[in-house]
Write an enzyme that holds these catalytic residues in place. Structure first.
Site, PDB file in Angstrom:
ATOM      1  N   ILE A 169       0.827  -1.213   0.000  1.00 34.63           N
ATOM      2  CA  ILE A 169       0.000   0.000   0.000  1.00 34.63           C
ATOM      3  C   ILE A 169       0.863   1.266   0.000  1.00 34.63           C
ATOM      4  O   ILE A 169       0.397   2.349   0.352  1.00 34.63           O
ATOM      5  CB  ILE A 169      -0.979   0.005   1.191  1.00 34.63           C
ATOM      6  CG1 ILE A 169      -0.241  -0.076   2.523  1.00 34.63           C
ATOM      7  CG2 ILE A 169      -1.973  -1.134   1.062  1.00 34.63           C
ATOM      8  CD1 ILE A 169      -1.155   0.034   3.731  1.00 34.63           C
ATOM      9  N   THR A 218       4.205   1.051   1.312  1.00 34.35           N
ATOM     10  CA  THR A 218       5.152   0.923   2.414  1.00 34.35           C
ATOM     11  C   THR A 218       6.545   0.494   1.972  1.00 34.35           C
ATOM     12  O   THR A 218       7.493   0.595   2.736  1.00 34.35           O
ATOM     13  CB  THR A 218       4.637  -0.107   3.429  1.00 34.35           C
ATOM     14  OG1 THR A 218       4.419  -1.350   2.748  1.00 34.35           O
ATOM     15  CG2 THR A 218       3.324   0.348   4.043  1.00 34.35           C
ATOM     16  N   GLU A 238       2.929   2.029  12.014  1.00 32.75           N
ATOM     17  CA  GLU A 238       2.135   2.784  12.989  1.00 32.75           C
ATOM     18  C   GLU A 238       2.956   3.458  14.090  1.00 32.75           C
ATOM     19  O   GLU A 238       2.529   4.468  14.665  1.00 32.75           O
ATOM     20  CB  GLU A 238       1.093   1.855  13.619  1.00 32.75           C
ATOM     21  CG  GLU A 238      -0.188   1.782  12.831  1.00 32.75           C
ATOM     22  CD  GLU A 238      -0.524   0.399  12.288  1.00 32.75           C
ATOM     23  OE1 GLU A 238      -1.714   0.140  12.065  1.00 32.75           O
ATOM     24  OE2 GLU A 238       0.384  -0.413  12.074  1.00 32.75           O
TER      25      GLU A 238
END
Length: 749
Positions: free
Chosen positions: A475, A477, A715
């Protein structure tokens, strides 16, 4: 050459900047038709009449699908579940006349061109019997209840049982603080909007139709499973392809309703159909839920925390119990003998919330870390010193398990040194630059470091190239790049001779990309399959006549520079391409499954950690807040690629600025609808908002978490930033603002 740990450029970069990379709504096929979604306009009630006659009269319109004429599907609650579904009954597009939330799809217009479909959709007349709705969390906190249990509990554990007597300890504490936090909803808004292109391949085996589906998703297998369950298809009838994803942030973890509508139309019409959503329709499914939190901390005079209470209530839909891990992080960060952690949900007339980058983590971390800062000021203690004073060596929330690795102390030390924290004047409002107040703040971050089972295939091709594949996603990354690095290192091949493929259900099964577990999960599978392929090549080499490897054991050889060599005598070598000849001129392949040994990992708590240090400038007259510089120190095990890793953390830091200062989906509760449903009014940072961002990767070795010793980075760059910014705003202004976002009106008033 060793590639792991090197700043290798993105192997997919050329395709993306030249436009060669294709996304879900860019695959064109002959005879393609276009679907346009008609969105409902009320938050709750029932459709009493739909008139499609004017739309159907438009030349080029093929069909208008509604709940009244949609074809039969095979769905039942017992099997209608996607891989990220919370307990409850998932939303079913066009299922019946009931309206469950504002913006719900009520019709699909299919036409020969997109423009015709869009125009005809404006002619569909929908009449409703409207009912009273509830969309305000704060107005319905008394309706909060415990969430139902489900499969989601495996990755989203409920809070641990209370330990000790938090209320008594809090009342007895000589120093205490109590804070209240309201976090508004947020929407993902990736650049690529959701779209699905369904190619009708005609009838194949036994007269069954076959569909090739290009879907915007964070997991092609998830979309395939969804389609199979709903329409009763077998695996050999549905292939889902998603090689490139223009951002996801969690919005693609669950199949969205355009996938259902596109497949439904293609199946019924026996034609290829594309359905894309508009930017406004991107606000009609999934979001970070509004959450209300209360934190109470009690401490002795020397800074030892003696009481901790953290309660959160999050919004969910009326049809699913969406949950997040919000309060557990407080227990992981601070081992307090008297602790109560509580989490409940309130059902509202909204679509189910959806995991959004660091779901629950960034929300809960903001509450506990701003409360910790407030406690530090009450104690007249440095915020870093307070955290070190209460540093947890074990995770009591999972049974006092030690951490597999935890270099958080080094994060504090290196981050503070790089930032210049020792020069901080602890007094609020003490520093000014012209007409702006200057403040410094810091916070701790924590996130999971999970590794899931996955499969991968490795093929040494007839031309001596290594092709590795797994049905995971990228996505943005850097998955393409780091998997190529792992494969090249494991089999000792030049990186230009390695190709990694993903995003296709014809490839070995892999979980969706999310939760910061892809590098560890797919990386472990790639390492495993390349190791197994190496063993297969070694056996081939042993069988050849006069082989110098005949009497060798596998652990006596190494792979390097496209050759297999004896460790004790590197001059004894065989090119890998020669092993293709030994295989009769055929490619050599292997498929493997990677599963982390639970006997090795289950006795440990596995997490990434961070420390964020932030400087802000606050205009005293206008109330505007600018983050002038920030440092994030990250402990995340082995860093596979410093270039892509830094990019992940910088992206998280930018989102932290966005979350703290700008992002807020504004609901008009009179209509139960998000009103700022576009990127003009849903504010996110632009280049002018971002200044000096610095990243430190603290050295951390972890031989327990997975075979590669890596932890995810998606994250951890975000979770600590909003709290650090809020704490810096307090230091600048002397005003505590516990609600997010920190907009200028909250600063001024």
């Amino acid at each position: 050459m060793t590639y792991i740990g090197q700043p290798v450029k993105r192997v997919d970069g050329y395709d993306k900047v030249t436009g060669k990379a294709k996304y879900a709504a860019e695959f064109n096929v002959p005879g393609l038709t276009y679907g346009y979604v008609v969105s409902g306009t009320i938050a709750k009630g029932k459709i009493t009449r739909i008139d499609s006659s004017r739309a159907l009269a438009v030349p080029g319109v093929i069909q208008v699908f509604t709940h009244e004429n949609r074809p039969h599907t095979a769905w039942f609650d017992i099997n209608y579940k996607d891989l990220d579904a919370p307990p409850g009954s998932p939303f079913r597009p066009l299922h019946d006349a009931q309206i469950k939330y504002s913006g719900q799809p009520v019709a699909l217009v299919v036409a020969e061109t997109f423009e015709v479909a869009r125009y005809a959709a404006s002619l569909v007349v929908v009449e409703y019997n409207e009912e009273a709705h509830e969309t305000s969390l704060e107005a319905n906190l008394d309706e909060a209840r415990d969430p139902k249990s489900g499969m989601a509990d495996l990755l989203k554990p409920k809070p641990p049982k209370p330990r000790g007597h938090a209320d008594k300890a809090l009342a007895a504490a000589p120093v205490s603080v109590q804070t209240h936090h309201v976090h508004g909803p947020q929407h993902h808004n990736p650049m690529e909007m959701f779209g699905t292109t369904v190619v009708y391949d005609g009838e194949q085996k036994k007269g069954k139709p076959h569909f090739t589906i290009y879907d915007k998703t964070q997991g092609a297998p998830s979309s395939q499973l969804y389609v199979k369950q709903i329409f009763g298809f077998s695996s050999d009838q549905v292939r889902v392809i998603s090689p490139y994803v223009g951002g996801g942030f969690g919005s693609g973890l669950r199949p969205q309703y355009q996938l259902f509508l596109a497949v439904m139309a293609a199946k019924e019409l026996k034609r290829s159909v594309r359905v894309t959503l508009t930017r406004q329709q991107m606000f009609t499914f999934g979001h970070r839920p509004e959450t209300v939190q209360d934190v109470a901390l009690g401490a002795s005079a020397d800074g030892t925390i003696t009481a901790l209470k953290h309660r959160a209530v999050g919004a969910t839909s009326q049809f699913e119990d969406y949950t997040e891990v919000v309060v557990n992080w407080s227990g992981m960060l601070y081992d307090v003998p008297d602790t109560t952690l509580e989490y409940q949900i309130t059902p509202l007339d909204l679509y189910s919330p959806l995991d959004m980058r660091a779901p629950g983590g960034v929300t809960g971390d903001h509450a506990i870390e701003t409360a910790m800062d407030a406690l530090a000021y009450e104690l007249k203690m440095d915020p870093v010193e307070l955290r070190l004073k209460n540093y947890s060596e074990k995770d009591w929330t999972v049974g006092d398990k030690p951490y597999s690795s935890k270099e958080l102390r080094e994060c504090f030390r290196q981050g503070a040194e790089r930032f210049g924290w020792e020069n901080r004047n602890p007094e609020p409002r003490a520093t000014k630059r012209g007409n702006v107040l200057v403040g410094w703040g810091m916070a701790t971050g924590i996130w999971d470091a999970n590794t899931l089972p996955a499969r991968a295939e490795a093929v040494l091709t007839v031309n001596g190239k290594l092709r590795v594949s797994s049905a995971t996603a990228d996505i943005g990354t850097g998955t393409y790049t780091i998997m190529t690095q792992i494969a090249a290192d494991t089999l000792g091949m030049p990186i230009d001779d390695v190709i990694f493929k993903l995003g296709d259900t014809d490839m070995p099964l892999a979980p969706f990309q999310g939760g910061s577990f892809t590098a560890a999960t797919i990386g472990s599978a790639v390492k495993q399959v390349c190791t197994d392929l190496g063993k297969k090549l070694f056996k081939l080499a042993q069988k050849s006549k006069g082989s110098p490897f005949y009497d060798a054991d596998y652990d006596e050889v190494r792979f390097a520079d496209g050759h297999m060599r004896l460790k004790k005598d590197p001059s004894v070598t065989m090119p890998l391409i020669d092993m293709v000849a030994l295989n009769g001129g055929r490619s050599v392949s292997e498929t493997s499954t990677s599963i982390v040994n639970p006997l090795k990992t289950s006795n440990y708590s596995r997490h990434t950690h961070s420390a964020a240090f932030v400087e802000v400038e606050v205009d005293e007259d206008l109330g505007t807040v600018t983050v002038t510089r920030a440092v994030s120190a990250i402990a995340a095990g082995r860093i596979l690629n410093p270039r892509t890793a830094r990019s992940q953390i910088i992206g998280g830091m930018v989102w932290g600025i966005s979350s703290a200062l700008q992002e807020d989906s504004k609901m008009d509760h009179r209509y139960g609808r998000f009103m700022n449903h576009n990127l003009a009014e849903y504010h996110v940072p632009v280049n002018a908002d971002i200044h000096d961002l610095d990243v430190i990767f603290v050295e951390e070795h972890d031989e327990i978490v997975n075979p590669l010793g890596v932890k995810g980075l998606g994250e951890i760059g975000l979770v600590a930033m909003p709290a650090a910014i809020a704490n810096a705003v307090w230091h600048a202004t002397g005003k505590r603002i516990y609600d997010l976002p920190i907009t200028l009106d909250r600063v001024l008033y």
